[in-house]
Design a protein around this motif. Structure first.
Motif, PDB file in Angstrom:
ATOM      1  N   LYS A   1       0.842  -1.204   0.000  1.00 33.78           N
ATOM      2  CA  LYS A   1       0.000   0.000   0.000  1.00 33.78           C
ATOM      3  C   LYS A   1       0.873   1.249   0.000  1.00 33.78           C
ATOM      4  O   LYS A   1       1.613   1.489   0.946  1.00 33.78           O
ATOM      5  CB  LYS A   1      -0.910  -0.033   1.233  1.00 33.78           C
ATOM      6  CG  LYS A   1      -1.874   1.111   1.326  1.00 33.78           C
ATOM      7  CD  LYS A   1      -2.749   0.904   2.568  1.00 33.78           C
ATOM      8  CE  LYS A   1      -3.645   2.076   2.823  1.00 33.78           C
ATOM      9  NZ  LYS A   1      -4.380   1.932   4.089  1.00 33.78           N
TER      10      LYS A   1
ATOM     11  N   GLU B   1       1.173   5.041   0.468  1.00 28.27           N
ATOM     12  CA  GLU B   1       0.468   6.102   1.203  1.00 28.27           C
ATOM     13  C   GLU B   1       0.779   7.465   0.586  1.00 28.27           C
ATOM     14  O   GLU B   1       1.750   7.623  -0.158  1.00 28.27           O
ATOM     15  CB  GLU B   1       0.905   6.095   2.668  1.00 28.27           C
ATOM     16  CG  GLU B   1       0.709   4.773   3.386  1.00 28.27           C
ATOM     17  CD  GLU B   1      -0.739   4.495   3.784  1.00 28.27           C
ATOM     18  OE1 GLU B   1      -1.599   5.381   3.636  1.00 28.27           O
ATOM     19  OE2 GLU B   1      -0.989   3.372   4.257  1.00 28.27           O
TER      20      GLU B   1
ATOM     21  N   TYR C   1      -4.246   6.826  -0.841  1.00 24.05           N
ATOM     22  CA  TYR C   1      -3.451   5.602  -0.903  1.00 24.05           C
ATOM     23  C   TYR C   1      -3.863   4.809  -2.137  1.00 24.05           C
ATOM     24  O   TYR C   1      -4.904   5.054  -2.747  1.00 24.05           O
ATOM     25  CB  TYR C   1      -3.649   4.734   0.350  1.00 24.05           C
ATOM     26  CG  TYR C   1      -5.020   4.106   0.422  1.00 24.05           C
ATOM     27  CD1 TYR C   1      -5.279   2.875  -0.185  1.00 24.05           C
ATOM     28  CD2 TYR C   1      -6.071   4.753   1.067  1.00 24.05           C
ATOM     29  CE1 TYR C   1      -6.543   2.310  -0.151  1.00 24.05           C
ATOM     30  CE2 TYR C   1      -7.329   4.195   1.104  1.00 24.05           C
ATOM     31  CZ  TYR C   1      -7.560   2.978   0.493  1.00 24.05           C
ATOM     32  OH  TYR C   1      -8.811   2.427   0.516  1.00 24.05           O
ATOM     33  N   ILE C   2      -3.031   3.819  -2.481  1.00 23.94           N
ATOM     34  CA  ILE C   2      -3.359   2.839  -3.516  1.00 23.94           C
ATOM     35  C   ILE C   2      -2.579   1.570  -3.186  1.00 23.94           C
ATOM     36  O   ILE C   2      -1.478   1.639  -2.632  1.00 23.94           O
ATOM     37  CB  ILE C   2      -3.036   3.356  -4.939  1.00 23.94           C
ATOM     38  CG1 ILE C   2      -3.680   2.472  -6.004  1.00 23.94           C
ATOM     39  CG2 ILE C   2      -1.530   3.493  -5.148  1.00 23.94           C
ATOM     40  CD1 ILE C   2      -3.765   3.125  -7.369  1.00 23.94           C
TER      41      ILE C   2
ATOM     42  N   ALA D   1      -8.531   5.093  -5.223  1.00 24.34           N
ATOM     43  CA  ALA D   1      -7.689   3.914  -5.003  1.00 24.34           C
ATOM     44  C   ALA D   1      -8.083   2.733  -5.874  1.00 24.34           C
ATOM     45  O   ALA D   1      -7.471   1.678  -5.787  1.00 24.34           O
ATOM     46  CB  ALA D   1      -7.740   3.519  -3.532  1.00 24.34           C
TER      47      ALA D   1
ATOM     48  N   PRO E   1      -4.965  -1.567  -9.520  1.00 25.11           N
ATOM     49  CA  PRO E   1      -4.805  -1.682  -8.071  1.00 25.11           C
ATOM     50  C   PRO E   1      -5.657  -2.805  -7.485  1.00 25.11           C
ATOM     51  O   PRO E   1      -6.544  -3.359  -8.148  1.00 25.11           O
ATOM     52  CB  PRO E   1      -5.294  -0.321  -7.558  1.00 25.11           C
ATOM     53  CG  PRO E   1      -6.267   0.127  -8.586  1.00 25.11           C
ATOM     54  CD  PRO E   1      -5.792  -0.439  -9.902  1.00 25.11           C
TER      55      PRO E   1
ATOM     56  N   ARG F   1      -8.359  -3.587  -4.592  1.00 25.64           N
ATOM     57  CA  ARG F   1      -9.328  -2.886  -3.726  1.00 25.64           C
ATOM     58  C   ARG F   1      -9.150  -3.355  -2.288  1.00 25.64           C
ATOM     59  O   ARG F   1      -9.093  -4.533  -2.012  1.00 25.64           O
ATOM     60  CB  ARG F   1     -10.749  -3.174  -4.177  1.00 25.64           C
ATOM     61  CG  ARG F   1     -11.070  -2.590  -5.510  1.00 25.64           C
ATOM     62  CD  ARG F   1     -12.478  -2.972  -5.915  1.00 25.64           C
ATOM     63  NE  ARG F   1     -12.729  -2.581  -7.279  1.00 25.64           N
ATOM     64  CZ  ARG F   1     -13.671  -1.731  -7.640  1.00 25.64           C
ATOM     65  NH1 ARG F   1     -14.474  -1.226  -6.735  1.00 25.64           N
ATOM     66  NH2 ARG F   1     -13.830  -1.406  -8.898  1.00 25.64           N
TER      67      ARG F   1
END
Length: 180
Positions: A101, A103, A124-125, A156, A177, A179
């Motif tokens: 992740k 930030e 974030y992603i 995200a 990405p 989830r």
């Protein structure tokens, strides 16, 4: 063929065998496994038009390949400059994890992996470490050893994209990405 191409094509599930090919046209080379996509557009298209799918064994297919250019995000306003060696170290350490992740402070698990060049609404992603390692490997194959800039949405769940300019091609790497 680039090493990253082989990894992407080999990772295609048996449920989507069409994606287990590299799509060649007189304008571009493209491939996807539905989690990442690579598009290499020729700066000067070849004169003779062609459109062919070839699997890893070199066998052509007559099937239609999905249009990948439509997947390239055009409204990702956040720009994050990745420190390739640091991101690679963090991704390798966490390669067995489901996700890493990123930030808004430019860290993954407290480790600084780059700097935001532009930050607007990003929180974030999360990405699969495997796909991050593929991105970094592709960056190195494209001549980028220290830094790359990834374009991120403020959401995200939207794909991220990295563009690479080569002498004869404009290359795009799209990564989806996870989830949370």
């Amino acid at each position: 063929m680039k090493k990253t191409f082989t990894k992407v094509v080999k990772s295609v599930s048996k449920a989507r065998p069409l994606l287990g090919h590299v799509h060649y046209t007189n304008e571009r080379i493209e491939l996807t496994d539905s989690h990442v996509a690579i598009i290499e557009e020729l700066k000067t298209p070849l004169e003779n038009s062609f459109d062919i799918l070839i699997n890893l064994e070199g066998v052509p297919s007559a099937a239609s390949y999905p249009e990948l250019k439509r997947l390239v995000p055009v409204d990702n306003v956040n720009r994050f400059v990745i420190d390739i060696p640091m991101m690679e170290a963090v991704a390798k350490i966490n390669k067995k994890e489901l996700y890493i992740k990123l930030e808004s402070d430019g860290t993954i698990s407290g480790q600084k992996v780059g700097e935001f060049e532009r930050l607007e609404g990003f929180k974030y992603i999360a990405f699969s470490p495997k796909y991050v390692l593929w991105l970094l490997e592709y960056a190195k194959e494209s001549g980028q050893k220290e830094h790359i800039t990834i374009e991120l949405s403020d959401s995200a769940v939207n794909p991220a994209v990295v563009h690479f300019e080569q002498p004869e091609t404009f290359n795009t790497f799209i990564i989806t990405p996870i989830r949370l």
